[in-house]
Scaffold this active site. Structure first.
Site, PDB file in Angstrom:
ATOM      1  N   VAL A  76       0.837  -1.209   0.000  1.00 13.57           N
ATOM      2  CA  VAL A  76       0.000   0.000   0.000  1.00 13.57           C
ATOM      3  C   VAL A  76       0.870   1.257   0.000  1.00 13.57           C
ATOM      4  O   VAL A  76       0.615   2.196  -0.765  1.00 13.57           O
ATOM      5  CB  VAL A  76      -0.960  -0.035   1.212  1.00 13.57           C
ATOM      6  N   GLU A  85      -4.102  -6.372  -4.807  1.00  9.52           N
ATOM      7  CA  GLU A  85      -2.790  -6.738  -5.342  1.00  9.52           C
ATOM      8  C   GLU A  85      -2.978  -7.351  -6.723  1.00  9.52           C
ATOM      9  O   GLU A  85      -3.948  -8.052  -6.981  1.00  9.52           O
ATOM     10  CB  GLU A  85      -2.097  -7.720  -4.393  1.00  9.52           C
ATOM     11  N   ASN A 111     -14.745  -5.338   2.589  1.00 13.39           N
ATOM     12  CA  ASN A 111     -14.041  -6.619   2.531  1.00 13.39           C
ATOM     13  C   ASN A 111     -14.954  -7.766   2.961  1.00 13.39           C
ATOM     14  O   ASN A 111     -14.954  -8.832   2.348  1.00 13.39           O
ATOM     15  CB  ASN A 111     -12.793  -6.593   3.433  1.00 13.39           C
ATOM     16  N   GLY A 169      -7.498 -16.144   0.407  1.00 13.04           N
ATOM     17  CA  GLY A 169      -6.346 -15.974   1.294  1.00 13.04           C
ATOM     18  C   GLY A 169      -5.881 -14.542   1.166  1.00 13.04           C
ATOM     19  O   GLY A 169      -6.671 -13.657   0.893  1.00 13.04           O
ATOM     20  N   CYS A 183      -5.205  -9.485   3.362  1.00  8.61           N
ATOM     21  CA  CYS A 183      -6.314  -8.668   3.873  1.00  8.61           C
ATOM     22  C   CYS A 183      -7.526  -9.466   4.336  1.00  8.61           C
ATOM     23  O   CYS A 183      -7.927  -9.374   5.493  1.00  8.61           O
ATOM     24  CB  CYS A 183      -6.740  -7.667   2.805  1.00  8.61           C
ATOM     25  N   LYS A 199      -7.367 -11.657   7.677  1.00 11.55           N
ATOM     26  CA  LYS A 199      -7.154 -10.893   8.913  1.00 11.55           C
ATOM     27  C   LYS A 199      -8.285  -9.880   9.136  1.00 11.55           C
ATOM     28  O   LYS A 199      -8.706  -9.654  10.263  1.00 11.55           O
ATOM     29  CB  LYS A 199      -5.788 -10.218   8.896  1.00 11.55           C
TER      30      LYS A 199
END
Ligand SMILES: NC(=O)c1ccc[n+]([C@@H]2O[C@H](COP(=O)([O-])OP(=O)(O)OC[C@H]3O[C@@H](n4cnc5c(N)ncnc54)[C@H](O)[C@@H]3O)[C@@H](O)[C@H]2O)c1
Length: 433
Positions: free
Chosen positions: A12, A150, A203, A252, A255, A258
């Site tokens: 980031v 990403e 998310n 996975g 981000c 978690k």
């Protein structure tokens, strides 16, 4: 044009730096890892991300990298882009964020601390109080969560679906928003708590879609439907849309895992049991392990069998291995007594559990193998069902964990094929001793 300081030279931080420099701002990036700073200062990328190296090269005169926190003095904006990993309990670990606040040097004028790291709701209020306690009440504070993915980070930054800015003071919000003047995107202005929640909720919504379609896939397998057709049929409904409806072996990355835990814990800490999110996380954990069942259905015991993992990064076009499903899969296969080989065009096989053999090419990985598992849908794997590869395998079985291949074409090429949520051809299943 503004002077922007950035804490953290990770995905980031570096993407934000090169994109702000491309927009004409002066940027100084501070990290605490000397090798990272040295590499970036000499134009080397410490990770694989499309377009970042080119932007870095093009804007070299507007970007500096440093270990010295004093070099951010004079910046009008101080972006926090440090990592916020999970703690043992699942709560977000904000220790690096607090280190940034503690290490802020003497600042004059009215710089604004801008939180881009993903943090629990309420963090901004605590940081505001922390700044005031340190006598930094002249430092503004804003939340400006980052939504880049990403693999497409630069495009996502430069052409975002929206930009979110939450602030305690509307002048601070105006100032942060002005950094993005050249970007054409809806601007969502809110209070700080809501900006923090927008990131976590976005998310969670994406993860929910993934676990939802994975459960639909599992029911498709039990009932003979094809999840690819089902996803197409439901995705065309404009109320639903087609994105994040690809069934596979689970999510996975740095981000989703978690952030889902952090939001679940945030809810629990506030006395609320977030049932949907708890199910999303559990479904995802189980999904990563379903490949084992598919392999044993074809091969019987996996003891002594050779399994090739094709693609190991958590998704294509990145070398990021954080929380990659390949790690769980490799551990399970080793525990079952299988011999595991792995290939990836950019990710480091050494990040898989001990005992996994690295292969330089797909052909090396599958030669003599009893099964090949497509774990990450790299474009390079689209042609994996070739004559040469079939002949090289001891047992031509492909378990397609990302539904990358066409089942009929793969079977016609002489492979047994198993996708995720796709009908199994009876002839495919040949349990060996
Ligand atoms: N990677 C993504 O796709 C993505 C997308 C959106 C949001 N985020 C969020 O952005 C944040 C950063 O993620 P990332 O993937 O870039 O992390 P990262 O681990 O790649 O990078 C974090 C960097 O911060 C540095 N750092 C730690 N302490 C520091 C300090 N005191 N001063 C300066 N630098 C320090 C680390 O050395 C590291 O280089 C996280 O909160 C993450 O959840 C990540």
């Amino acid at each position: 044009m503004a002077r922007v300081g950035i804490f953290g030279a990770g995905w980031v931080g570096v993407c934000t730096a090169v994109c702000f420099a491309e927009l004409g701002h002066e940027v100084v990036v501070r990290d605490v890892v000397p090798e990272k700073v040295d590499a970036l200062a000499s134009g080397q990328m410490p990770f694989h991300e499309a377009d970042v190296a080119e932007l870095l090269e093009r804007n070299r005169e507007r970007i500096a990298f440093t270990l010295d926190v004093n070099d951010i003095v004079g910046c009008e904006f101080l972006f926090v882009c440090v990592d916020t990993p999970p703690t043992y309990s699942g709560d977000a670990d904000l220790s690096r964020v607090w280190t940034v606040v503690d290490e802020l040097p003497e600042l004059s004028g009215h710089p604004i601390l801008v939180m881009k790291s993903t943090v629990p709701v309420g963090t901004g209020e605590k940081v505001r109080a922390g700044l005031d306690q340190r006598g930094l009440d002249h430092v503004g504070y804003a939340s400006n969560p980052e939504f880049l993915a990403e693999g497409t980070a630069v495009r996502d930054f430069m052409q975002p679906d929206r930009i979110v800015v939450g602030a305690f003071d509307s002048d601070d919000a105006d100032a942060v928003a002005s950094l993005y003047d050249k970007i054409d995107a809806p601007m969502v202005r809110s209070d700080v708590n809501s900006a923090e929640m927008i990131k976590l909720a976005a998310n969670a919504a994406l993860m929910t879609r993934i676990s939802f379609i994975n459960e639909i896939a599992n029911v498709c397998e039990a009932t003979g439907a094809d999840v690819v057709k089902v996803a197409e049929g439901i995705g065309l409904d404009k109320r639903i849309g087609s994105r994040f409806l690809s069934a596979g072996i689970g999510f996975g990355g740095s981000c989703f895992p978690k952030d889902s835990l952090a939001l679940k814990q945030l809810a629990s800490n506030s006395g609320y049991h977030f049932q949907v999110l708890a199910a999303v996380i559990e479904v995802n954990e189980l999904q990563k392990r379903r490949v084992i069942g598919k392999l044993t259905r074809h091969l019987g015991s996996l003891q002594g069998k050779t399994v090739a993992l094709l693609g190991i990064s958590y998704k294509p076009n990145t070398d990021d291995m954080r929380e990659a499903p390949s790690i769980v899969l490799a551990s399970r296969l080793i525990a079952e007594g299988a011999h595991v080989r792995a290939w990836d065009p950019v990710a480091d096989v050494a990040k898989l559990p001990r005992g996994v053999e690295a292969s330089a090419t797909v052909l090396d990985a599958i030669s003599g193998a009893d099964a090949a598992v497509i774990v990450t849908e790299w474009a390079e794997l689209a042609g994996v069902a070739s004559d040469e590869n079939r002949k090289a395998m001891r047992n031509p079985l492909i378990v397609d964990g990302r539904n990358l291949l066409d089942p009929d074409a793969t079977r016609s090429a002489g492979f047994a094929y198993e996708g995720i949520g796709r009908p199994t051809a009876p002839a495919d299943v040949r349990v060996e001793a």
